[in-house]
Design a protein around this motif. Structure first.
Motif, mmCIF file in Angstrom:
data_model
loop_
_atom_site.group_PDB
_atom_site.id
_atom_site.type_symbol
_atom_site.label_atom_id
_atom_site.label_comp_id
_atom_site.label_asym_id
_atom_site.label_seq_id
_atom_site.Cartn_x
_atom_site.Cartn_y
_atom_site.Cartn_z
ATOM 1 N N GLN A 292 0.770 -1.285 0.025
ATOM 2 C CA GLN A 292 -0.066 0.014 0.228
ATOM 3 C C GLN A 292 0.810 1.135 0.085
ATOM 4 O O GLN A 292 0.354 2.345 -0.078
ATOM 5 N N GLN A 293 2.205 1.152 0.346
ATOM 6 C CA GLN A 293 3.069 2.095 0.455
ATOM 7 C C GLN A 293 3.737 2.651 -1.051
ATOM 8 O O GLN A 293 4.501 3.514 -1.019
ATOM 9 N N GLN A 294 3.336 1.510 -2.070
ATOM 10 C CA GLN A 294 4.149 1.796 -3.250
ATOM 11 C C GLN A 294 3.515 2.934 -4.065
ATOM 12 O O GLN A 294 2.424 3.433 -4.186
ATOM 13 N N VAL A 295 4.175 3.474 -4.869
ATOM 14 C CA VAL A 295 3.892 4.397 -5.956
ATOM 15 C C VAL A 295 4.482 3.721 -7.104
ATOM 16 O O VAL A 295 5.668 3.546 -7.530
ATOM 17 N N LYS A 296 3.489 3.445 -8.209
ATOM 18 C CA LYS A 296 3.741 2.873 -9.371
ATOM 19 C C LYS A 296 3.939 3.995 -10.553
ATOM 20 O O LYS A 296 2.896 4.681 -10.709
ATOM 21 N N TYR B 98 13.061 11.098 -14.257
ATOM 22 C CA TYR B 98 11.952 11.742 -13.865
ATOM 23 C C TYR B 98 11.548 10.829 -12.679
ATOM 24 O O TYR B 98 10.905 9.617 -13.039
ATOM 25 N N PHE B 99 11.238 11.323 -11.457
ATOM 26 C CA PHE B 99 10.735 10.564 -10.429
ATOM 27 C C PHE B 99 9.295 11.111 -9.859
ATOM 28 O O PHE B 99 9.368 12.237 -9.493
ATOM 29 N N CYS B 100 8.378 10.483 -9.996
ATOM 30 C CA CYS B 100 7.259 10.766 -8.886
ATOM 31 C C CYS B 100 7.396 10.510 -7.476
ATOM 32 O O CYS B 100 8.187 9.327 -7.274
ATOM 33 N N ALA B 101 6.473 10.977 -6.594
ATOM 34 C CA ALA B 101 6.702 10.568 -5.282
ATOM 35 C C ALA B 101 5.534 11.100 -4.417
ATOM 36 O O ALA B 101 4.637 11.690 -5.194
ATOM 37 N N ALA B 102 5.366 10.619 -3.384
ATOM 38 C CA ALA B 102 4.213 10.914 -2.289
ATOM 39 C C ALA B 102 4.498 10.815 -1.131
ATOM 40 O O ALA B 102 5.554 10.254 -0.731
ATOM 41 N N LYS C 67 9.030 11.951 4.892
ATOM 42 C CA LYS C 67 9.062 10.579 4.297
ATOM 43 C C LYS C 67 8.460 10.670 2.839
ATOM 44 O O LYS C 67 7.217 10.541 2.622
ATOM 45 N N LEU C 68 9.192 10.689 1.829
ATOM 46 C CA LEU C 68 8.869 10.638 0.402
ATOM 47 C C LEU C 68 8.933 9.049 -0.241
ATOM 48 O O LEU C 68 9.930 8.237 0.252
ATOM 49 N N ILE C 69 7.640 8.757 -0.609
ATOM 50 C CA ILE C 69 7.770 7.363 -1.184
ATOM 51 C C ILE C 69 8.027 7.616 -2.740
ATOM 52 O O ILE C 69 7.223 8.185 -3.321
ATOM 53 N N PHE C 70 8.960 6.825 -3.440
ATOM 54 C CA PHE C 70 9.346 7.300 -4.771
ATOM 55 C C PHE C 70 8.769 6.277 -6.037
ATOM 56 O O PHE C 70 8.832 5.232 -5.441
ATOM 57 N N GLY C 71 8.517 6.620 -7.026
ATOM 58 C CA GLY C 71 8.193 5.844 -8.176
ATOM 59 C C GLY C 71 9.467 5.266 -8.637
ATOM 60 O O GLY C 71 10.527 5.850 -8.211
ATOM 61 N N THR C 72 9.385 4.325 -9.466
ATOM 62 C CA THR C 72 10.620 3.805 -10.084
ATOM 63 C C THR C 72 11.440 4.582 -11.296
ATOM 64 O O THR C 72 12.637 4.091 -11.576
ATOM 65 N N GLY C 73 10.945 5.725 -11.327
ATOM 66 C CA GLY C 73 11.421 6.572 -12.416
ATOM 67 C C GLY C 73 11.309 6.271 -13.786
ATOM 68 O O GLY C 73 11.179 5.244 -14.347
#
Lengths: 113, 112
Positions: free
Chosen positions: B1-5, B88-92, B99-105
């Motif tokens: 649930q902590q992931q950002v895809k 480019y990275f998205c994050a949340a 605490k930033l949860i990053f996408g894979t880029g």
């Protein structure tokens, strides 16, 4: 205004050694976070410090530790280095915890041989 | 649930075209969504960010579109330039934490 500075920029260590990395946040910023960046795992959160207290910790073993000083500068330490610890270690600062807008330093490239 | 895809993993765009990068999340507690740009050998640089109470934010050639119901957000780069070639990275992040949860880029290449 100077950005986030990290020292050293490059570091080569051997397995079993320990290492200390330093981060100076942007002037006036009081919150510091650390991240590990690797090709395989991407950008992963290590810890977050505010007012000299660790507020949040990522899913890393206890070999990874950090601290923050009264002037907001921060250090992170990795003990008993493993080959898999080779990574770019990034520090980010923000005005205060939860302010969200974070600015990253250039990172310290750690190579473990 | 902590992931950002994040998708796509890589993107090739011609100069002047529109680059679109997408991200999706599950955790409804996320309330801050930044995008970072990273050049080789540099740390990530904050590009633009949005909060869930806004559906779109534009800064120059960069626009974030946010769909709260779909739990998706995207970065649009208009009039893409070779100088935009970067990862480019998205994050949340969740309220009251840095605490930033990053996408894979996404590796973007813009060709003249």
């Amino acid at each position: 205004k100077a950005g986030v500075t990290q020292t050293p920029r490059y570091l080569i260590k051997t397995r079993g050694q320990q290492v200390t990395l330093s981060c100076s946040p942007i002037s006036g910023h009081r919150s510091v976070s650390w991240y590990q960046q690797t090709p395989g795992q991407g950008l992963q959160f290590l810890f977050e410090y505010f007012s000299e207290t660790q507020r949040n910790k990522g899913n890393f073993p206890g070999r990874f530790s950090g601290r923050q000083f009264s002037n907001s500068r921060s250090e992170m330490n990795v003990s008993t280095l493993e080959l898999g610890d080779s990574a770019l270690y990034l520090c980010a600062s923000s005005r205060r915890q939860g302010y969200n807008e974070q600015f990253f330093g250039p990172g310290t490239r750690l190579t473990v041989l | 649930q902590q992931q950002v895809k994040q998708s796509p993993q890589s993107l090739i765009v011609q100069k002047g075209g529109i680059s679109i990068i997408n991200c999706a999340y599950e955790n409804t507690a996320f309330d801050y969504f930044p995008w970072y740009q990273q050049f080789p050998g540099k740390g990530p640089a904050l590009l633009i960010a949005i909060r869930p109470d806004v559906s779109e934010k534009k800064e120059g050639r960069f626009t974030i579109s946010f769909n709260k119901s779909a739990k998706q957000f995207s970065l649009h780069i208009m009039d893409s330039q070779p100088g935009d070639s970067a990862t480019y990275f998205c994050a949340a992040s969740v309220e009251n934490t840095d605490k930033l949860i990053f996408g894979t880029g996404t590796r973007l290449q813009v060709f003249p």
